[in-house]
Motif scaffolding. Structure first.
Motif, PDB file in Angstrom:
ATOM      1  N   PRO A 126       0.961  -1.508   0.134  1.00 44.88           N
ATOM      2  CA  PRO A 126       0.300   0.009  -0.070  1.00 44.88           C
ATOM      3  C   PRO A 126       1.375   0.750   0.227  1.00 44.88           C
ATOM      4  CG  PRO A 126      -0.931  -1.539   1.644  1.00 44.88           C
ATOM      5  CD  PRO A 126       0.292  -1.965   1.140  1.00 44.88           C
ATOM      6  N   ASP A 127       2.003   1.096   0.429  1.00 47.59           N
ATOM      7  CA  ASP A 127       2.580   2.219   0.550  1.00 47.59           C
ATOM      8  C   ASP A 127       3.695   2.621  -0.481  1.00 47.59           C
ATOM      9  OD1 ASP A 127       1.906   2.784   2.505  1.00 47.59           O
ATOM     10  OD2 ASP A 127       3.811   2.734   3.159  1.00 47.59           O
ATOM     11  N   ALA A 128       3.836   1.504  -1.566  1.00 48.08           N
ATOM     12  CA  ALA A 128       4.683   1.244  -3.133  1.00 48.08           C
ATOM     13  C   ALA A 128       4.088   2.330  -4.196  1.00 48.08           C
ATOM     14  CB  ALA A 128       4.969  -0.394  -3.146  1.00 48.08           C
ATOM     15  N   GLU A 129       4.866   2.644  -4.528  1.00 48.91           N
ATOM     16  CA  GLU A 129       4.647   3.418  -6.468  1.00 48.91           C
ATOM     17  C   GLU A 129       3.263   2.547  -6.400  1.00 48.91           C
ATOM     18  OE1 GLU A 129       5.873   6.007  -9.914  1.00 48.91           O
ATOM     19  OE2 GLU A 129       7.010   5.000  -8.286  1.00 48.91           O
ATOM     20  N   ASP A 130       1.891   3.385  -7.000  1.00 51.57           N
ATOM     21  CA  ASP A 130       1.086   2.854  -7.893  1.00 51.57           C
ATOM     22  C   ASP A 130       0.137   1.242  -6.859  1.00 51.57           C
ATOM     23  OD1 ASP A 130       1.369   3.845 -10.133  1.00 51.57           O
ATOM     24  OD2 ASP A 130       3.292   1.931 -10.604  1.00 51.57           O
ATOM     25  N   GLY A 131       0.915   1.579  -4.983  1.00 51.17           N
ATOM     26  CA  GLY A 131       0.060   0.160  -4.607  1.00 51.17           C
ATOM     27  C   GLY A 131       0.821  -1.330  -4.934  1.00 51.17           C
ATOM     28  N   PHE A 132       1.577  -1.221  -5.577  1.00 50.97           N
ATOM     29  CA  PHE A 132       2.229  -2.395  -5.864  1.00 50.97           C
ATOM     30  C   PHE A 132       3.684  -2.204  -6.216  1.00 50.97           C
ATOM     31  CE2 PHE A 132       3.587  -5.638  -9.926  1.00 50.97           C
ATOM     32  CZ  PHE A 132       2.951  -6.597  -9.164  1.00 50.97           C
ATOM     33  N   ARG A 183      -9.307  -9.135 -15.159  1.00 52.66           N
ATOM     34  CA  ARG A 183      -7.735  -9.763 -16.286  1.00 52.66           C
ATOM     35  C   ARG A 183      -7.070  -8.330 -17.059  1.00 52.66           C
ATOM     36  NH1 ARG A 183      -6.304 -13.538 -19.248  1.00 52.66           N
ATOM     37  NH2 ARG A 183      -4.999 -13.311 -21.304  1.00 52.66           N
ATOM     38  N   GLU A 184      -7.386  -7.374 -16.668  1.00 58.54           N
ATOM     39  CA  GLU A 184      -6.479  -6.049 -16.940  1.00 58.54           C
ATOM     40  C   GLU A 184      -5.577  -5.296 -15.577  1.00 58.54           C
ATOM     41  OE1 GLU A 184      -9.710  -2.645 -17.753  1.00 58.54           O
ATOM     42  OE2 GLU A 184     -11.028  -3.844 -19.815  1.00 58.54           O
ATOM     43  N   ARG A 185      -6.277  -5.551 -14.347  1.00 59.60           N
ATOM     44  CA  ARG A 185      -5.505  -5.294 -13.773  1.00 59.60           C
ATOM     45  C   ARG A 185      -4.204  -6.029 -13.572  1.00 59.60           C
ATOM     46  NH1 ARG A 185     -10.275  -4.439 -10.715  1.00 59.60           N
ATOM     47  NH2 ARG A 185     -10.028  -6.927  -9.750  1.00 59.60           N
ATOM     48  N   LEU A 186      -4.755  -7.551 -13.328  1.00 56.85           N
ATOM     49  CA  LEU A 186      -3.304  -9.041 -13.811  1.00 56.85           C
ATOM     50  C   LEU A 186      -2.019  -8.582 -14.991  1.00 56.85           C
ATOM     51  CD1 LEU A 186      -4.978 -12.009 -13.107  1.00 56.85           C
ATOM     52  CD2 LEU A 186      -3.467 -10.933 -11.331  1.00 56.85           C
ATOM     53  N   GLU A 187      -2.574  -8.088 -15.985  1.00 58.29           N
ATOM     54  CA  GLU A 187      -2.078  -7.994 -17.252  1.00 58.29           C
ATOM     55  C   GLU A 187      -0.826  -6.092 -16.958  1.00 58.29           C
ATOM     56  OE1 GLU A 187      -4.836  -6.948 -20.917  1.00 58.29           O
ATOM     57  OE2 GLU A 187      -4.493  -9.013 -20.875  1.00 58.29           O
ATOM     58  N   ARG A 188      -1.891  -5.320 -16.174  1.00 60.93           N
ATOM     59  CA  ARG A 188      -0.816  -4.046 -15.711  1.00 60.93           C
ATOM     60  C   ARG A 188      -0.197  -4.203 -14.617  1.00 60.93           C
ATOM     61  NH1 ARG A 188      -1.902  -0.045 -11.710  1.00 60.93           N
ATOM     62  NH2 ARG A 188      -4.300  -0.859 -11.054  1.00 60.93           N
ATOM     63  N   TRP A 189      -0.496  -4.871 -13.812  1.00 59.02           N
ATOM     64  CA  TRP A 189       0.640  -5.774 -12.642  1.00 59.02           C
ATOM     65  C   TRP A 189       1.532  -6.588 -13.256  1.00 59.02           C
ATOM     66  CZ3 TRP A 189      -4.036  -7.601  -9.065  1.00 59.02           C
ATOM     67  CH2 TRP A 189      -4.590  -6.057  -8.323  1.00 59.02           C
ATOM     68  N   ALA A 190       1.024  -7.100 -14.433  1.00 63.56           N
ATOM     69  CA  ALA A 190       2.355  -7.626 -15.226  1.00 63.56           C
ATOM     70  C   ALA A 190       3.022  -7.302 -15.851  1.00 63.56           C
ATOM     71  CB  ALA A 190       1.803  -9.054 -16.197  1.00 63.56           C
ATOM     72  N   GLN A 191       3.136  -5.766 -16.510  1.00 69.26           N
ATOM     73  CA  GLN A 191       3.651  -5.085 -16.546  1.00 69.26           C
ATOM     74  C   GLN A 191       4.912  -4.168 -15.771  1.00 69.26           C
ATOM     75  OE1 GLN A 191       1.536  -2.407 -18.967  1.00 69.26           O
ATOM     76  NE2 GLN A 191       0.900  -3.355 -20.585  1.00 69.26           N
ATOM     77  N   LEU A 192       4.201  -3.470 -14.187  1.00 66.62           N
ATOM     78  CA  LEU A 192       4.462  -3.551 -13.716  1.00 66.62           C
ATOM     79  C   LEU A 192       5.890  -4.404 -13.449  1.00 66.62           C
ATOM     80  CD1 LEU A 192       1.993  -2.255 -11.847  1.00 66.62           C
ATOM     81  CD2 LEU A 192       3.663  -0.276 -13.284  1.00 66.62           C
ATOM     82  N   ARG A 193       5.926  -5.282 -12.777  1.00 69.07           N
ATOM     83  CA  ARG A 193       6.819  -6.664 -12.438  1.00 69.07           C
ATOM     84  C   ARG A 193       7.225  -6.464 -13.319  1.00 69.07           C
ATOM     85  NH1 ARG A 193       3.246 -10.097 -11.820  1.00 69.07           N
ATOM     86  NH2 ARG A 193       2.470  -9.960  -9.969  1.00 69.07           N
TER      87      ARG A 193
END
Length: 476
Positions: free
Chosen positions: A428-434, A462-472
């Motif tokens: 929760p404290d990280a940038e983008d919450g992730f 699915r949209e969130r998972l794809e966005r998180w995969a890019q951030l990761r």
């Protein structure tokens, strides 16, 4: 036409084996000894009626109309018609052991009797309900004696599924040696009720419930036998066929009641319902029909057909199924076939169970119906179901791997000094919450278990998972 029950004669209440005379003996009957006692006279008269093919005047209509040849059997052309497997056996003049599996009143007993007659076999009958080891032993020894004299025996066993596994094993050597040709009748699925060794030595033939044209043929024969039409309007006649529910014997039993009514105006549908009590549905909560109907309900929901799903739900409730069993299965449908595509489905399924608990029948059944309709019309996804299965398999293969040190629990100073929890990032404290941290065990590559197809609510997931995969990927 429907089969009759086993007609084993009894002596002082003890079951005995019934023997039918072969065609040859009917052509050249042996003189019967004169009966000495009154009871013997009754049995002798019955035997005379049967041997002559004429039924006593007080015999039930279904018995009087029992077919006298395979050609007269209705509704089973797939077995007895030209090219049918049983027809081919008869034409070859050699019968094989078989299991006749079908609903009540479809002709199992009748077919067995007529097979023996057509092939020139001696007909011998047992009922698994009334017979025991002594009756089986007597039947086999009698058949062995006939075989030595050149006579084949067809041993008909009604309700064969009621014999236990050890009793079923007792048939094997006599079937293998050809001492008897076994014809077993059952209303239960042979795969569940008969042992594999017996099934491997027999052909299983499925008899169909009688359709309306076949049932109407039986009514026409009954009217010819009684020399008058049934006192029914055309609509009531059709309703009578529906009441029979594919059971020829039951249809003729109802027809006999109608023939016995005083002469009056033909009955309409309402008057027919008042005269005949509706038959309970063919449903046994512990038998195959239970599993067939719950399978139909589940697959109708999975197939997004609310109308069919409601029908099967009603069939099971009308048959006396425990509504809480259905409620549990509805919850299973929600998690197994819908999952994250519509998370509300699980809440509604559980609410339906609680509502039924609170209201009971019949009002609570409406909550089950509402849940079934919601699930049937909800978007479907098995992504969670598949993901958990894959995760279980991976856990089994890598069950000893430890979590990475940064996400281990560190409740003591010693554990902190060992590096437990060091470097943990609070998302929760990280940038983008992730944070994009790795949460898989050390020594295990990252795997994708949950892969939603994008139906319903899972489209946003699915949209969130794809966005998180890019951030990761960017933060790694």
């Amino acid at each position: 036409m429907g089969e009759g029950g086993s007609r084993s004669e009894t002596d002082g209440g003890a079951p005995a084996v019934v023997e039918r005379e072969s065609n040859a003996k009917r052509r050249h009957p042996q003189p019967n000894p004169s009966p000495i006692k009154g009871e013997g006279l009754i049995c002798g008269m019955s035997d005379l009626f049967e041997a002559s093919g004429v039924h006593p005047p007080d015999a039930p209509l279904a018995e009087r109309l029992r077919p006298r040849s395979l050609e007269e059997v209705v509704g089973q052309n797939h077995l007895l018609g030209s090219g049918g497997p049983i027809r081919r056996m008869v034409e070859a003049g050699r019968l094989g052991s078989m299991i006749l599996w079908g609903p009540p009143g479809t002709g199992k007993t009748t077919i067995a009797r007529l097979l023996a007659q057509a092939a020139g076999y001696q007909f011998q009958s047992l009922s698994a309900v009334f017979s025991g080891v002594a009756d089986l032993r007597k039947a086999f020894e009698t058949a062995r004696g006939r075989r030595a004299a050149g006579q084949s025996t067809l041993l008909f066993v009604d309700e064969i599924h009621r014999f236990n596994r050890a009793q079923q094993d007792g048939f094997l050597p006599y079937v293998e040696e050809g001492i008897v040709t076994l014809v077993g009748a059952t209303t239960e699925n042979p795969s569940f009720e008969l042992n594999g060794a017996l099934l491997s030595r027999s052909q299983v033939y499925v008899l169909k419930r009688l359709d309306d044209p076949a049932l109407d043929q039986l009514l026409t024969r009954a009217e010819a036998a009684e020399d008058r039409a049934l006192p029914l309007t055309p609509e009531a006649r059709q309703a009578l066929l529906a009441l029979a529910d594919g059971d020829g014997r039951y249809l003729l039993t109802m027809a006999e009641v109608l023939f016995a009514l005083p002469d009056a105006e033909p009955l309409d549908v309402q008057a027919l319902a008042g005269t005949l009590q509706r038959r309970a549905p063919a449903y046994d909560k512990s038998r195959e029909e239970h599993y067939n109907l719950i399978s139909a309900l589940h697959k109708s929901v999975r197939g997004s057909d609310p109308d069919a799903a409601l029908y099967w739900l009603a069939r099971m409730l009308n048959g006396g199924e425990d509504p809480l069993y259905l409620a549990r299965r509805i919850v299973r449908m929600a998690v197994e076939d819908i999952g994250q595509a519509d998370p509300l489905s699980l809440l509604i399924a559980n609410a339906a169970k609680d509502t039924y608990d609170f209201l009971g029948s019949p009002e609570g059944e409406l909550a089950l119906a509402q849940a079934v309709v919601h699930l049937a019309t909800a978007p479907k996804s098995v992504a969670v179901y598949k993901a958990y299965g894959a995760a279980k398999k991976a856990a089994h293969e890598t069950g000893s791997l430890m979590p990475p040190a940064n996400i281990r629990n560190a409740p003591t100073k010693l554990l902190k000094e060992l590096g437990y929890g060091k470097g943990y990032q609070y998302d929760p404290d990280a940038e983008d919450g992730f944070s994009g941290a790795n949460y898989f065990p050390e020594g295990m590559d990252r795997r994708t278990f949950y892969d939603p197809p994008g139906e319903g609510h899972e489209a946003k997931v699915r949209e969130r998972l794809e966005r998180w995969a890019q951030l990761r990927a960017q933060k790694s």
